[in-house]
Design a protein around this motif. Structure first.
Motif, PDB file in Angstrom:
ATOM      1  N   LEU A 440      75.657  22.033  34.460  1.00  0.00           N
ATOM      2  CA  LEU A 440      75.523  20.581  34.385  1.00  0.00           C
ATOM      3  C   LEU A 440      76.866  19.907  34.162  1.00  0.00           C
ATOM      4  O   LEU A 440      77.216  18.966  34.889  1.00  0.00           O
ATOM      5  CB  LEU A 440      74.564  20.192  33.252  1.00  0.00           C
ATOM      6  CG  LEU A 440      74.475  18.681  32.948  1.00  0.00           C
ATOM      7  CD1 LEU A 440      73.954  17.906  34.157  1.00  0.00           C
ATOM      8  CD2 LEU A 440      73.594  18.418  31.721  1.00  0.00           C
ATOM      9  N   TRP A 441      77.610  20.360  33.149  1.00  0.00           N
ATOM     10  CA  TRP A 441      78.809  19.587  32.826  1.00  0.00           C
ATOM     11  C   TRP A 441      79.913  19.718  33.873  1.00  0.00           C
ATOM     12  O   TRP A 441      80.887  18.947  33.852  1.00  0.00           O
ATOM     13  CB  TRP A 441      79.331  19.898  31.430  1.00  0.00           C
ATOM     14  CG  TRP A 441      79.850  21.284  31.132  1.00  0.00           C
ATOM     15  CD1 TRP A 441      79.234  22.238  30.406  1.00  0.00           C
ATOM     16  CD2 TRP A 441      81.137  21.804  31.480  1.00  0.00           C
ATOM     17  NE1 TRP A 441      80.022  23.346  30.292  1.00  0.00           N
ATOM     18  CE2 TRP A 441      81.206  23.099  30.936  1.00  0.00           C
ATOM     19  CE3 TRP A 441      82.238  21.325  32.195  1.00  0.00           C
ATOM     20  CZ2 TRP A 441      82.315  23.926  31.096  1.00  0.00           C
ATOM     21  CZ3 TRP A 441      83.350  22.130  32.349  1.00  0.00           C
ATOM     22  CH2 TRP A 441      83.373  23.428  31.810  1.00  0.00           C
ATOM     23  N   ASN A 442      79.811  20.656  34.816  1.00  0.00           N
ATOM     24  CA  ASN A 442      80.770  20.679  35.920  1.00  0.00           C
ATOM     25  C   ASN A 442      80.728  19.391  36.729  1.00  0.00           C
ATOM     26  O   ASN A 442      81.729  19.011  37.349  1.00  0.00           O
ATOM     27  CB  ASN A 442      80.478  21.855  36.857  1.00  0.00           C
ATOM     28  CG  ASN A 442      81.090  23.154  36.372  1.00  0.00           C
ATOM     29  OD1 ASN A 442      82.099  23.137  35.649  1.00  0.00           O
ATOM     30  ND2 ASN A 442      80.484  24.269  36.741  1.00  0.00           N
ATOM     31  N   MET A 450      78.682  11.840  30.967  1.00  0.00           N
ATOM     32  CA  MET A 450      77.361  12.320  30.565  1.00  0.00           C
ATOM     33  C   MET A 450      76.509  11.168  30.055  1.00  0.00           C
ATOM     34  O   MET A 450      75.294  11.100  30.356  1.00  0.00           O
ATOM     35  CB  MET A 450      77.501  13.392  29.489  1.00  0.00           C
ATOM     36  CG  MET A 450      76.210  14.122  29.168  1.00  0.00           C
ATOM     37  SD  MET A 450      75.638  15.221  30.499  1.00  0.00           S
ATOM     38  CE  MET A 450      76.917  16.484  30.472  1.00  0.00           C
ATOM     39  N   ALA A 451      77.101  10.264  29.286  1.00  0.00           N
ATOM     40  CA  ALA A 451      76.338   9.144  28.740  1.00  0.00           C
ATOM     41  C   ALA A 451      75.819   8.228  29.843  1.00  0.00           C
ATOM     42  O   ALA A 451      74.756   7.613  29.694  1.00  0.00           O
ATOM     43  CB  ALA A 451      77.203   8.343  27.761  1.00  0.00           C
ATOM     44  N   TYR A 472      70.208  15.722  38.748  1.00  0.00           N
ATOM     45  CA  TYR A 472      71.547  15.213  39.074  1.00  0.00           C
ATOM     46  C   TYR A 472      72.470  16.361  39.453  1.00  0.00           C
ATOM     47  O   TYR A 472      73.259  16.256  40.417  1.00  0.00           O
ATOM     48  CB  TYR A 472      72.110  14.443  37.875  1.00  0.00           C
ATOM     49  CG  TYR A 472      73.561  14.063  38.026  1.00  0.00           C
ATOM     50  CD1 TYR A 472      73.933  12.956  38.782  1.00  0.00           C
ATOM     51  CD2 TYR A 472      74.569  14.820  37.423  1.00  0.00           C
ATOM     52  CE1 TYR A 472      75.263  12.614  38.939  1.00  0.00           C
ATOM     53  CE2 TYR A 472      75.905  14.483  37.562  1.00  0.00           C
ATOM     54  CZ  TYR A 472      76.243  13.379  38.327  1.00  0.00           C
ATOM     55  OH  TYR A 472      77.580  13.040  38.477  1.00  0.00           O
ATOM     56  N   ALA A 473      72.437  17.456  38.695  1.00  0.00           N
ATOM     57  CA  ALA A 473      73.284  18.603  39.028  1.00  0.00           C
ATOM     58  C   ALA A 473      72.918  19.178  40.383  1.00  0.00           C
ATOM     59  O   ALA A 473      73.801  19.565  41.169  1.00  0.00           O
ATOM     60  CB  ALA A 473      73.160  19.664  37.933  1.00  0.00           C
ATOM     61  N   LEU A 474      71.642  19.238  40.691  1.00  0.00           N
ATOM     62  CA  LEU A 474      71.226  19.768  41.989  1.00  0.00           C
ATOM     63  C   LEU A 474      71.666  18.849  43.121  1.00  0.00           C
ATOM     64  O   LEU A 474      72.121  19.312  44.173  1.00  0.00           O
ATOM     65  CB  LEU A 474      69.702  19.950  42.009  1.00  0.00           C
ATOM     66  CG  LEU A 474      69.120  20.932  40.974  1.00  0.00           C
ATOM     67  CD1 LEU A 474      67.608  20.967  41.086  1.00  0.00           C
ATOM     68  CD2 LEU A 474      69.711  22.314  41.145  1.00  0.00           C
ATOM     69  N   ASP A 475      71.519  17.561  42.916  1.00  0.00           N
ATOM     70  CA  ASP A 475      71.936  16.616  43.941  1.00  0.00           C
ATOM     71  C   ASP A 475      73.448  16.631  44.134  1.00  0.00           C
ATOM     72  O   ASP A 475      73.951  16.283  45.218  1.00  0.00           O
ATOM     73  CB  ASP A 475      71.484  15.202  43.568  1.00  0.00           C
ATOM     74  CG  ASP A 475      69.967  15.063  43.569  1.00  0.00           C
ATOM     75  OD1 ASP A 475      69.293  15.928  44.180  1.00  0.00           O
ATOM     76  OD2 ASP A 475      69.455  14.109  42.934  1.00  0.00           O
TER      77      ASP A 475
END
Length: 499
Positions: A440-442, A450-451, A472-475
């Motif tokens: 995620l954080w990548n 993130m916020a 969101y990470a997948l997109d």
């Protein structure tokens, strides 16, 4: 006084015969050519010396099994006839054999039987067969009576007591009823029953198992996992590039000695270059959670409980390695870990590796709060972090290097030293705590990024917020496994621990 002529009877069934009968019309028994005596009435000269007919080549009548059996009438004793004795010269021996005299009371006619097989065989009429020549009788000794054809024994009712002593074999089994367990329980084909994608929920799954809208393969048992309690939620997903999910998480809630709630979230990321990274992450998450659930209710402080929980998780992963994996040059099972605990207004985090925790202030139900700055609560154990800490590279330059994600600390049998990082905070406003893997954080590295992905609704609907972060990470590419856990802060006492 003369007697009336009496009709002779068939020796096989007792049926009355006519003068010129050669075969019985009922049972088909073949009669002697001279079935009748030369005299006009039955008497000593009207039969053989034995008083019975001489039957040559007897043939048995064919009966179906459904017809009742019956016995032939017993042969008459010599000279047993209906005529009274009278004086006179003895009768001369008969020149030919005749039928036996009729008994005083002929037996009732037997049930009808099928026609007899003709003497000449099937297909030839009985009249075509020539009558046999008469056998000359002995001068002084009467011929022996012919043996009666063997007849089936009469049917006798079965004794029920004999059936109990000697039970008969059961008849043919009844047709077997189909076993419902053998029915086809396979799911219907996707061609006839379209399946909605469990990831994007917009497209349908094709026959190969991929969504026609987003292209995602449908998750297996661990490919996509979701858990939620009243005070915490987590979602883990396979991502778009990996063949298995090497992430794992554990979420739970307990109570402190004073009865206040304590919420726990543990997230682990398997090291892909190690052996069995999926097993390592699962073992670490379970071990850390179990330790915290035991320590916190017994009054152990948050930071001490967190430190000991990470050490326990490290031991659990190290025990997975076999003898060969402990040898130099072999990569034993390994993973990273990050954990967060909220209890009594305090937020405690602990980590080993490069999985992260973020603090995001959000407005409460009254619209207050949320004016503070978001913050990242952890520092990575990675090559990039060391370069930035040493002042050799800026964070942007370090993260652009291909060695950026090389970790310098992890859980596993080949780890040099286990030195967990822990920290405690006392937020002064409501918000949410996010613990996640680099999947995620990548795509949202800074706290501000993130916020921007989390709305105020996350405090009351943490599972929906976690789903949106994973999506969101997948997109954004989904290059890695994605796992995120979200804890609203503070947690209401009536919500913590409610499933």
């Amino acid at each position: 006084m003369p007697q009336l002529d009496q009709v002779s009877a068939c020796p096989g069934c007792g049926e009355p015969l006519e003068e010129d009968d050669r075969f019985c019309g009922v049972c088909g028994t073949r009669l002697h050519a001279g079935a009748r005596g030369s005299g006009g009435h039955d008497g000593p000269g009207g039969g053989s010396a034995s008083g019975g007919p001489v039957v040559e080549d007897p043939t048995m009548a064919v009966r179906t099994p459904t017809e009742p059996d019956f016995t032939l009438p017993p042969p008459q004793p010599p000279h047993a006839h209906a005529h009274p004795p009278h004086p006179g010269p003895p009768a001369a021996p008969a020149a030919s054999q005749g039928p036996p005299p009729s008994p005083p009371s002929p037996p009732p006619p037997p049930p009808a039987v099928p026609p007899l097989v003709p003497p000449g065989g099937f297909g030839q009429p009985a009249a075509s067969a020539a009558p046999p020549a008469a056998a000359p009788p002995a001068a002084h000794q009467p011929p022996a009576p012919p043996a009666a054809p063997a007849a089936p024994a009469p049917h006798q009712p079965q004794d029920p007591r004999a059936a109990q002593e000697h039970p008969q074999p059961a008849g043919p089994p009844a047709p077997a009823v189909p076993d419902p367990r053998t029915r086809d329980a396979s799911p219907p084909a996707r061609e006839s029953h379209p399946v909605t994608c469990s990831v994007c929920r917009n497209g349908y799954v094709d026959p190969d198992g991929y969504c026609e809208e987003c292209g995602r393969a449908q998750p297996g048992e661990r490919d996509h996992v979701e858990r939620a309690l009243g005070g915490v939620a987590a979602v883990s997903d396979l991502g778009l590039r990996h063949h298995r999910n090497e992430d794992a998480f554990a979420v739970s809630a307990t109570a402190l000695p004073d009865g206040s709630p304590a919420v726990i979230a543990v997230v682990c990321d398997g090291v892909s270059s190690s052996s069995r990274p999926d097993e390592a992450s699962a073992a670490a998450a379970e071990a850390a959670q179990e330790f915290l659930l035991h320590a916190l209710p017994h009054g152990v402080s948050g930071q001490q409980a967190m430190h000991d929980a990470l050490v326990t998780a490290a031991h659990a992963v190290a025990e997975l390695a076999d003898d060969q994996e402990r040898e130099p040059g072999r990569n034993a099972p390994a993973c990273t870990i990050v954990s967060a605990v909220t209890a009594s207004g305090t937020l405690t985090v602990g980590w080993i590796g490069d999985s992260r925790a973020y603090w995001l202030p959000l407005e409460d139900e009254a619209g207050s709060g949320g004016t503070g700055a978001p913050a990242r609560l952890t520092e990575d154990d990675s090559w990039a972090a060391q370069m930035v800490a040493a002042g050799l590279l800026s964070e942007a330059e370090a993260m652009a290097d291909h060695r950026a994600h090389a970790i310098t600390a992890w859980l596993g049998a080949d780890a040099q030293e286990i030195d967990p990082h822990t920290a405690s905070f006392k937020p002064d406003r409501p918000g949410v705590v996010i613990v996640c893997t680099d999947g995620l954080w990548n795509y949202a590295e800074t706290a501000d990024q993130m916020a921007s992905l989390v709305s105020a609704e996350a405090r009351v609907a943490p599972l929906s917020a976690a789903r949106r972060l994973v999506q969101y990470a997948l997109d954004s590419g989904g290059h890695d496994n994605v796992t995120v856990a979200l804890i609203p802060f503070p947690v209401a006492a009536d919500r913590a621990g409610r499933a």
